[in-house]
Motif scaffolding. Structure first.
Motif, PDB file in Angstrom:
ATOM      1  N   CYS A  53       0.846  -1.195   0.000  1.00  0.00           N
ATOM      2  CA  CYS A  53       0.000   0.000   0.000  1.00  0.00           C
ATOM      3  C   CYS A  53       0.884   1.248   0.000  1.00  0.00           C
ATOM      4  O   CYS A  53       2.106   1.163   0.094  1.00  0.00           O
ATOM      5  N   THR A  54       0.241   2.391  -0.095  1.00  0.00           N
ATOM      6  CA  THR A  54       0.928   3.674   0.048  1.00  0.00           C
ATOM      7  C   THR A  54       0.310   4.384   1.244  1.00  0.00           C
ATOM      8  O   THR A  54      -0.918   4.500   1.344  1.00  0.00           O
ATOM      9  N   ARG A  55       1.155   4.832   2.146  1.00  0.00           N
ATOM     10  CA  ARG A  55       0.691   5.524   3.356  1.00  0.00           C
ATOM     11  C   ARG A  55       1.261   6.931   3.374  1.00  0.00           C
ATOM     12  O   ARG A  55       2.394   7.155   2.939  1.00  0.00           O
ATOM     13  N   HIS A  56       0.501   7.854   3.921  1.00  0.00           N
ATOM     14  CA  HIS A  56       0.923   9.259   3.925  1.00  0.00           C
ATOM     15  C   HIS A  56       2.199   9.486   4.715  1.00  0.00           C
ATOM     16  O   HIS A  56       2.990  10.361   4.386  1.00  0.00           O
ATOM     17  N   TYR A  57       2.468   8.687   5.736  1.00  0.00           N
ATOM     18  CA  TYR A  57       3.635   8.910   6.589  1.00  0.00           C
ATOM     19  C   TYR A  57       4.866   8.100   6.185  1.00  0.00           C
ATOM     20  O   TYR A  57       5.959   8.370   6.664  1.00  0.00           O
ATOM     21  N   SER A  58       4.691   7.082   5.312  1.00  0.00           N
ATOM     22  CA  SER A  58       5.845   6.258   4.971  1.00  0.00           C
ATOM     23  C   SER A  58       6.029   6.050   3.470  1.00  0.00           C
ATOM     24  O   SER A  58       7.019   5.474   3.062  1.00  0.00           O
ATOM     25  N   GLY A  59       5.081   6.503   2.669  1.00  0.00           N
ATOM     26  CA  GLY A  59       5.174   6.304   1.229  1.00  0.00           C
ATOM     27  C   GLY A  59       4.769   4.883   0.853  1.00  0.00           C
ATOM     28  O   GLY A  59       3.961   4.252   1.534  1.00  0.00           O
ATOM     29  N   LYS A  60       5.336   4.403  -0.251  1.00  0.00           N
ATOM     30  CA  LYS A  60       5.023   3.043  -0.711  1.00  0.00           C
ATOM     31  C   LYS A  60       5.630   2.050   0.274  1.00  0.00           C
ATOM     32  O   LYS A  60       6.845   2.022   0.458  1.00  0.00           O
ATOM     33  N   SER A  61       4.763   1.256   0.892  1.00  0.00           N
ATOM     34  CA  SER A  61       5.267   0.347   1.916  1.00  0.00           C
ATOM     35  C   SER A  61       4.725  -1.062   1.719  1.00  0.00           C
ATOM     36  O   SER A  61       3.695  -1.280   1.097  1.00  0.00           O
ATOM     37  N   VAL A  62       5.483  -1.996   2.265  1.00  0.00           N
ATOM     38  CA  VAL A  62       5.091  -3.397   2.277  1.00  0.00           C
ATOM     39  C   VAL A  62       5.013  -3.829   3.742  1.00  0.00           C
ATOM     40  O   VAL A  62       5.833  -3.417   4.563  1.00  0.00           O
ATOM     41  N   GLU A  63       3.994  -4.628   4.031  1.00  0.00           N
ATOM     42  CA  GLU A  63       3.819  -5.115   5.399  1.00  0.00           C
ATOM     43  C   GLU A  63       3.932  -6.634   5.428  1.00  0.00           C
ATOM     44  O   GLU A  63       3.040  -7.336   4.959  1.00  0.00           O
ATOM     45  N   PRO A  64       5.050  -7.146   5.963  1.00  0.00           N
ATOM     46  CA  PRO A  64       5.146  -8.592   6.165  1.00  0.00           C
ATOM     47  C   PRO A  64       4.120  -9.034   7.215  1.00  0.00           C
ATOM     48  O   PRO A  64       3.873  -8.325   8.191  1.00  0.00           O
ATOM     49  N   ASP A  65       3.516 -10.169   6.982  1.00  0.00           N
ATOM     50  CA  ASP A  65       2.437 -10.663   7.833  1.00  0.00           C
ATOM     51  C   ASP A  65       2.586 -12.170   7.968  1.00  0.00           C
ATOM     52  O   ASP A  65       3.100 -12.832   7.064  1.00  0.00           O
ATOM     53  N   HIS A  66       2.125 -12.712   9.051  1.00  0.00           N
ATOM     54  CA  HIS A  66       2.178 -14.150   9.360  1.00  0.00           C
ATOM     55  C   HIS A  66       3.525 -14.776   8.962  1.00  0.00           C
ATOM     56  O   HIS A  66       3.591 -15.715   8.191  1.00  0.00           O
ATOM     57  N   VAL A  67       4.584 -14.231   9.556  1.00  0.00           N
ATOM     58  CA  VAL A  67       5.937 -14.744   9.302  1.00  0.00           C
ATOM     59  C   VAL A  67       6.152 -15.989  10.153  1.00  0.00           C
ATOM     60  O   VAL A  67       5.961 -15.968  11.366  1.00  0.00           O
ATOM     61  N   PHE A  68       6.537 -17.075   9.509  1.00  0.00           N
ATOM     62  CA  PHE A  68       6.761 -18.316  10.249  1.00  0.00           C
ATOM     63  C   PHE A  68       7.818 -19.153   9.549  1.00  0.00           C
ATOM     64  O   PHE A  68       7.789 -19.325   8.331  1.00  0.00           O
ATOM     65  N   ILE A  69       8.756 -19.676  10.347  1.00  0.00           N
ATOM     66  CA  ILE A  69       9.762 -20.626   9.864  1.00  0.00           C
ATOM     67  C   ILE A  69       9.640 -21.879  10.727  1.00  0.00           C
ATOM     68  O   ILE A  69       9.567 -21.789  11.954  1.00  0.00           O
ATOM     69  N   ASP A  70       9.609 -23.026  10.078  1.00  0.00           N
ATOM     70  CA  ASP A  70       9.484 -24.311  10.760  1.00  0.00           C
ATOM     71  C   ASP A  70      10.495 -24.406  11.902  1.00  0.00           C
ATOM     72  O   ASP A  70      11.658 -24.018  11.756  1.00  0.00           O
ATOM     73  N   ASP A  71      10.031 -24.937  13.022  1.00  0.00           N
ATOM     74  CA  ASP A  71      10.862 -25.045  14.231  1.00  0.00           C
ATOM     75  C   ASP A  71      12.213 -25.702  13.964  1.00  0.00           C
ATOM     76  O   ASP A  71      13.223 -25.314  14.553  1.00  0.00           O
ATOM     77  N   ASN A  72      12.250 -26.700  13.109  1.00  0.00           N
ATOM     78  CA  ASN A  72      13.494 -27.437  12.845  1.00  0.00           C
ATOM     79  C   ASN A  72      14.539 -26.611  12.100  1.00  0.00           C
ATOM     80  O   ASN A  72      15.683 -27.045  11.981  1.00  0.00           O
ATOM     81  N   TYR A  73      14.166 -25.449  11.604  1.00  0.00           N
ATOM     82  CA  TYR A  73      15.076 -24.621  10.814  1.00  0.00           C
ATOM     83  C   TYR A  73      15.441 -23.316  11.520  1.00  0.00           C
ATOM     84  O   TYR A  73      16.125 -22.477  10.956  1.00  0.00           O
ATOM     85  N   ARG A  74      14.996 -23.159  12.742  1.00  0.00           N
ATOM     86  CA  ARG A  74      15.288 -21.923  13.473  1.00  0.00           C
ATOM     87  C   ARG A  74      16.695 -21.945  14.043  1.00  0.00           C
ATOM     88  O   ARG A  74      17.300 -22.990  14.215  1.00  0.00           O
ATOM     89  N   GLY A  75      17.215 -20.741  14.312  1.00  0.00           N
ATOM     90  CA  GLY A  75      18.540 -20.629  14.910  1.00  0.00           C
ATOM     91  C   GLY A  75      19.677 -20.829  13.934  1.00  0.00           C
ATOM     92  O   GLY A  75      20.813 -21.018  14.349  1.00  0.00           O
ATOM     93  N   GLN A  76      19.381 -20.789  12.639  1.00  0.00           N
ATOM     94  CA  GLN A  76      20.406 -21.005  11.613  1.00  0.00           C
ATOM     95  C   GLN A  76      20.623 -19.766  10.749  1.00  0.00           C
ATOM     96  O   GLN A  76      21.275 -19.835   9.720  1.00  0.00           O
ATOM     97  N   GLY A  77      20.040 -18.635  11.156  1.00  0.00           N
ATOM     98  CA  GLY A  77      20.175 -17.415  10.374  1.00  0.00           C
ATOM     99  C   GLY A  77      19.236 -17.338   9.189  1.00  0.00           C
ATOM    100  O   GLY A  77      19.356 -16.433   8.354  1.00  0.00           O
ATOM    101  N   LEU A  78      18.282 -18.254   9.118  1.00  0.00           N
ATOM    102  CA  LEU A  78      17.363 -18.290   7.979  1.00  0.00           C
ATOM    103  C   LEU A  78      16.403 -17.109   7.972  1.00  0.00           C
ATOM    104  O   LEU A  78      16.067 -16.578   6.913  1.00  0.00           O
ATOM    105  N   GLY A  79      15.971 -16.668   9.151  1.00  0.00           N
ATOM    106  CA  GLY A  79      15.086 -15.502   9.232  1.00  0.00           C
ATOM    107  C   GLY A  79      15.765 -14.265   8.673  1.00  0.00           C
ATOM    108  O   GLY A  79      15.164 -13.488   7.923  1.00  0.00           O
ATOM    109  N   LYS A  80      17.024 -14.082   9.010  1.00  0.00           N
ATOM    110  CA  LYS A  80      17.803 -12.949   8.480  1.00  0.00           C
ATOM    111  C   LYS A  80      17.917 -13.042   6.969  1.00  0.00           C
ATOM    112  O   LYS A  80      17.708 -12.063   6.250  1.00  0.00           O
ATOM    113  N   ARG A  81      18.225 -14.214   6.456  1.00  0.00           N
ATOM    114  CA  ARG A  81      18.335 -14.395   4.996  1.00  0.00           C
ATOM    115  C   ARG A  81      16.995 -14.150   4.307  1.00  0.00           C
ATOM    116  O   ARG A  81      16.948 -13.561   3.226  1.00  0.00           O
TER     117      ARG A  81
END
Length: 141
Positions: free
Chosen positions: A65-93
């Protein structure tokens, strides 16, 4: 491991439902989530995913969307990584991939909400340079 980051094809949107149910503690049925995701893909929404070979291991909705205070923006929603893959830097990547993808589409800001009780996500987002701008309120009608 060779992970694949991509935008999920609209005809495969229902494949993310098991991961979203894990995130939300199975509070919504398959039928409700199928109906909602079928509507979402007709709106300003895309779904970014992570695959380990053929296995879907991560999901993140992207609302545009486009918002008056931030311009063209994207909103990440329902972010989830399988438990077996956590702690490996995958979220950062994953978020690095999302940042580059959003920039390539011409977006200039990212905003998100995270559940109050999800303190590990708060630490992650602070480390990614996010700042708290306000509160998100919800009232069911």
């Amino acid at each position: 491991m060779a992970f694949i980051f991509k935008i999920l094809e609209k005809d495969k949107i229902h494949s993310v439902i098991p991961l979203v149910q894990k995130l939300n503690g199975n509070q919504d049925s398959d039928a409700i989530l199928k109906q909602r995701f079928s509507e979402m893909i007709t709106q300003n929404y895309e779904c970014a995913v992570i695959y380990d070979s053929e296995k879907l291991i991560g999901v993140c909705g992207l609302w545009y969307c486009t918002r008056h205070y931030s311009g063209k923006s994207v909103e990440p929603d329902h972010v989830f990584i399988d438990d077996n893959y956590r702690g490996q830097g995958l979220g950062k990547r994953f978020f690095d991939w999302i940042y580059n993808y959003a920039k390539a589409k011409g977006f200039e800001a990212i905003e998100l909400n995270t559940y109050v009780a999800n303190s590990p996500s708060h630490k992650f987002y602070f480390n990614e340079g996010f700042k708290i701008l306000g509160y998100h309120f919800l009232k069911k009608l």
